[in-house]
Design a protein around this motif. Structure first.
Motif, PDB file in Angstrom:
ATOM      1  N   PHE A 188      -9.380 -12.159  -0.470  1.00  0.00           N
ATOM      2  CA  PHE A 188      -8.087 -12.707  -0.869  1.00  0.00           C
ATOM      3  C   PHE A 188      -8.237 -13.982  -1.698  1.00  0.00           C
ATOM      4  CE2 PHE A 188      -6.878 -10.661   3.264  1.00  0.00           C
ATOM      5  CZ  PHE A 188      -5.998  -9.728   2.752  1.00  0.00           C
ATOM      6  N   SER A 189      -9.238 -14.774  -1.403  1.00  0.00           N
ATOM      7  CA  SER A 189      -9.337 -16.133  -1.917  1.00  0.00           C
ATOM      8  C   SER A 189      -9.494 -16.196  -3.434  1.00  0.00           C
ATOM      9  CB  SER A 189     -10.518 -16.855  -1.261  1.00  0.00           C
ATOM     10  OG  SER A 189     -10.664 -18.140  -1.799  1.00  0.00           O
ATOM     11  N   LYS A 190      -8.757 -17.135  -4.023  1.00  0.00           N
ATOM     12  CA  LYS A 190      -8.876 -17.363  -5.463  1.00  0.00           C
ATOM     13  C   LYS A 190     -10.207 -18.007  -5.823  1.00  0.00           C
ATOM     14  CE  LYS A 190      -3.894 -17.898  -6.256  1.00  0.00           C
ATOM     15  NZ  LYS A 190      -2.820 -18.808  -6.719  1.00  0.00           N
ATOM     16  N   GLN A 191     -10.884 -18.561  -4.824  1.00  0.00           N
ATOM     17  CA  GLN A 191     -12.198 -19.164  -5.072  1.00  0.00           C
ATOM     18  C   GLN A 191     -13.267 -18.104  -5.316  1.00  0.00           C
ATOM     19  OE1 GLN A 191     -12.541 -22.514  -5.362  1.00  0.00           O
ATOM     20  NE2 GLN A 191     -10.316 -22.531  -5.100  1.00  0.00           N
ATOM     21  N   ASN A 192     -12.978 -16.875  -4.942  1.00  0.00           N
ATOM     22  CA  ASN A 192     -13.914 -15.771  -5.132  1.00  0.00           C
ATOM     23  C   ASN A 192     -13.665 -15.133  -6.494  1.00  0.00           C
ATOM     24  OD1 ASN A 192     -15.581 -13.559  -5.019  1.00  0.00           O
ATOM     25  ND2 ASN A 192     -14.586 -12.618  -3.242  1.00  0.00           N
ATOM     26  N   THR A 193     -14.549 -15.373  -7.435  1.00  0.00           N
ATOM     27  CA  THR A 193     -14.361 -14.848  -8.798  1.00  0.00           C
ATOM     28  C   THR A 193     -14.545 -13.339  -8.868  1.00  0.00           C
ATOM     29  OG1 THR A 193     -16.688 -15.299  -9.306  1.00  0.00           O
ATOM     30  CG2 THR A 193     -15.076 -17.015  -9.848  1.00  0.00           C
ATOM     31  N   LYS A 194     -15.126 -12.768  -7.819  1.00  0.00           N
ATOM     32  CA  LYS A 194     -15.346 -11.312  -7.793  1.00  0.00           C
ATOM     33  C   LYS A 194     -14.493 -10.652  -6.711  1.00  0.00           C
ATOM     34  CE  LYS A 194     -20.116 -11.692  -9.449  1.00  0.00           C
ATOM     35  NZ  LYS A 194     -21.540 -11.375  -9.171  1.00  0.00           N
ATOM     36  N   ARG A 195     -13.369 -11.297  -6.381  1.00  0.00           N
ATOM     37  CA  ARG A 195     -12.542 -10.759  -5.314  1.00  0.00           C
ATOM     38  C   ARG A 195     -11.957  -9.401  -5.681  1.00  0.00           C
ATOM     39  NH1 ARG A 195      -6.613 -13.497  -5.271  1.00  0.00           N
ATOM     40  NH2 ARG A 195      -6.361 -13.915  -7.488  1.00  0.00           N
ATOM     41  N   THR A 196     -11.577  -8.673  -4.657  1.00  0.00           N
ATOM     42  CA  THR A 196     -11.065  -7.323  -4.815  1.00  0.00           C
ATOM     43  C   THR A 196      -9.800  -7.310  -5.668  1.00  0.00           C
ATOM     44  OG1 THR A 196     -11.953  -6.705  -2.666  1.00  0.00           O
ATOM     45  CG2 THR A 196     -10.231  -5.297  -3.567  1.00  0.00           C
ATOM     46  N   GLN A 197      -9.740  -6.391  -6.597  1.00  0.00           N
ATOM     47  CA  GLN A 197      -8.548  -6.221  -7.425  1.00  0.00           C
ATOM     48  C   GLN A 197      -7.559  -5.314  -6.707  1.00  0.00           C
ATOM     49  OE1 GLN A 197      -8.214  -7.984 -10.383  1.00  0.00           O
ATOM     50  NE2 GLN A 197     -10.120  -8.882  -9.594  1.00  0.00           N
ATOM     51  N   GLY A 198      -6.280  -5.524  -6.951  1.00  0.00           N
ATOM     52  CA  GLY A 198      -5.281  -4.718  -6.273  1.00  0.00           C
ATOM     53  C   GLY A 198      -5.010  -5.247  -4.881  1.00  0.00           C
ATOM     54  N   LEU A 199      -4.272  -4.475  -4.107  1.00  0.00           N
ATOM     55  CA  LEU A 199      -3.869  -4.892  -2.775  1.00  0.00           C
ATOM     56  C   LEU A 199      -4.971  -4.608  -1.761  1.00  0.00           C
ATOM     57  CD1 LEU A 199      -0.178  -3.619  -2.762  1.00  0.00           C
ATOM     58  CD2 LEU A 199      -0.939  -5.992  -2.882  1.00  0.00           C
ATOM     59  N   VAL A 200      -5.474  -5.668  -1.171  1.00  0.00           N
ATOM     60  CA  VAL A 200      -6.509  -5.529  -0.136  1.00  0.00           C
ATOM     61  C   VAL A 200      -5.946  -4.780   1.064  1.00  0.00           C
ATOM     62  CG1 VAL A 200      -7.974  -6.818   1.471  1.00  0.00           C
ATOM     63  CG2 VAL A 200      -7.660  -7.642  -0.868  1.00  0.00           C
ATOM     64  N   THR A 201      -4.675  -4.996   1.346  1.00  0.00           N
ATOM     65  CA  THR A 201      -4.039  -4.402   2.517  1.00  0.00           C
ATOM     66  C   THR A 201      -3.907  -2.890   2.426  1.00  0.00           C
ATOM     67  OG1 THR A 201      -1.946  -5.012   1.452  1.00  0.00           O
ATOM     68  CG2 THR A 201      -2.741  -6.425   3.221  1.00  0.00           C
ATOM     69  N   GLN A 202      -4.147  -2.329   1.262  1.00  0.00           N
ATOM     70  CA  GLN A 202      -4.042  -0.886   1.107  1.00  0.00           C
ATOM     71  C   GLN A 202      -5.420  -0.214   1.053  1.00  0.00           C
ATOM     72  OE1 GLN A 202      -0.957   0.824   1.273  1.00  0.00           O
ATOM     73  NE2 GLN A 202      -0.674  -1.256   2.043  1.00  0.00           N
ATOM     74  N   GLN A 203      -6.440  -0.959   1.425  1.00  0.00           N
ATOM     75  CA  GLN A 203      -7.798  -0.420   1.433  1.00  0.00           C
ATOM     76  C   GLN A 203      -8.354  -0.454   2.847  1.00  0.00           C
ATOM     77  OE1 GLN A 203     -10.256  -1.680  -1.966  1.00  0.00           O
ATOM     78  NE2 GLN A 203      -8.526  -2.908  -2.665  1.00  0.00           N
TER      79      GLN A 203
END
Length: 259
Positions: A188-203
């Motif tokens: 979720f974090s904006k500090q993670n430049t490689k964070r998951t795209q799209g809704l995490v809650t749907q994975q």
């Protein structure tokens, strides 16, 4: 009936277990007045270091709510309130509840807080949490006299039992009055430049474990039905996202609140 952002209803499970709605229980003008008073509070660093600030804030918390409720209702139940945590972290909440218990005693002599369990995947953090609860027990608080169960992974909390690192065996996972929880923040974090795209809650699975820990949190809530849920937010979780499934854009927080 609450209204949700367009497209959100299709993301929810077909069967909803509850519907949340707001019903004012205090005078909104008085409430805003107390908020302004609390927001203007200045706390010295010395009082933070020696712990006095936490006790003082807890006493003022009780005073503010007593003023809001007047004599229409009491501050809380005059009994032991049970607590459980998931993704516990530093367990600073234990210090808060100790201060709150002391403050509430003036209004509700029978009120106490008792931890049923903590849950933390990091070995070092588990060690810290256990030592903190041991220190609180030695501190002399009458109700913080035991070290609660320590489970290792929030994904296990939906079960009836799980391995406990305190008792070195499988212990019962109890229902609690207050469940404090969060998920892994990495996806979720904006500090993670490689964070998951799209809704995490749907994975069902994400690289940083946010989806997995969210599923564990929801599993506990559905299986054990805590009375109060305190969810720790993370910067980025309320950011609206455009996806193929949700063209109008909703955030992960929208989905969590709708679940």
């Amino acid at each position: 009936m609450d209204s949700y952002p367009p497209g959100l209803s299709s993301l929810s499970q077909a069967k909803r277990s509850r519907t949340l709605s707001r019903h004012p229980t205090v005078d909104p003008v008085d409430c805003q007045k107390q908020i302004k008073i609390a927001a203007s509070k200045v706390v010295s660093m010395d009082s933070v270091r020696d712990g006095a600030a936490l006790r003082e804030l807890a006493r003022e918390h009780c005073q503010y709510f007593a003023a809001l409720f007047k004599e229409s209702r009491q501050l809380g139940p005059d009994r032991t309130i049970t607590i459980g945590t998931g993704c516990t972290g530093s367990a600073a909440d234990a210090l808060v509840f100790e201060a709150m218990e002391e403050a509430y005693r003036e209004y509700l002599p029978g009120l106490s807080f008792k931890y049923s369990f903590n849950c933390e995947i990091s070995d070092k953090k588990r060690e810290w949490i256990v030592k903190l609860h041991e220190a609180l027990a030695q501190h002399g608080s009458t109700d913080f006299v035991h070290v609660p169960c320590m489970f290792g992974d929030v994904v296990d909390l939906g079960a009836s039992v799980a391995y406990c690192h305190v008792h070195d065996k499988k212990c019962v996972i109890h229902s609690v009055d207050i469940f404090m929880c969060c998920t892994s923040c990495k996806d979720f974090s904006k500090q993670n430049t490689k964070r998951t795209q799209g809704l995490v809650t749907q994975q069902t699975s994400t690289p940083g474990g946010s989806a997995q820990t969210l599923m564990g949190m929801n599993a506990y809530i559905e299986a054990h039905r805590p009375t109060i849920i305190l969810f720790e937010n993370v910067d980025g979780i309320d950011e609206s996202k455009e996806t193929d499934k949700v063209p109008s854009g909703v955030s992960d927080m929208d989905v969590i609140c709708n679940q």
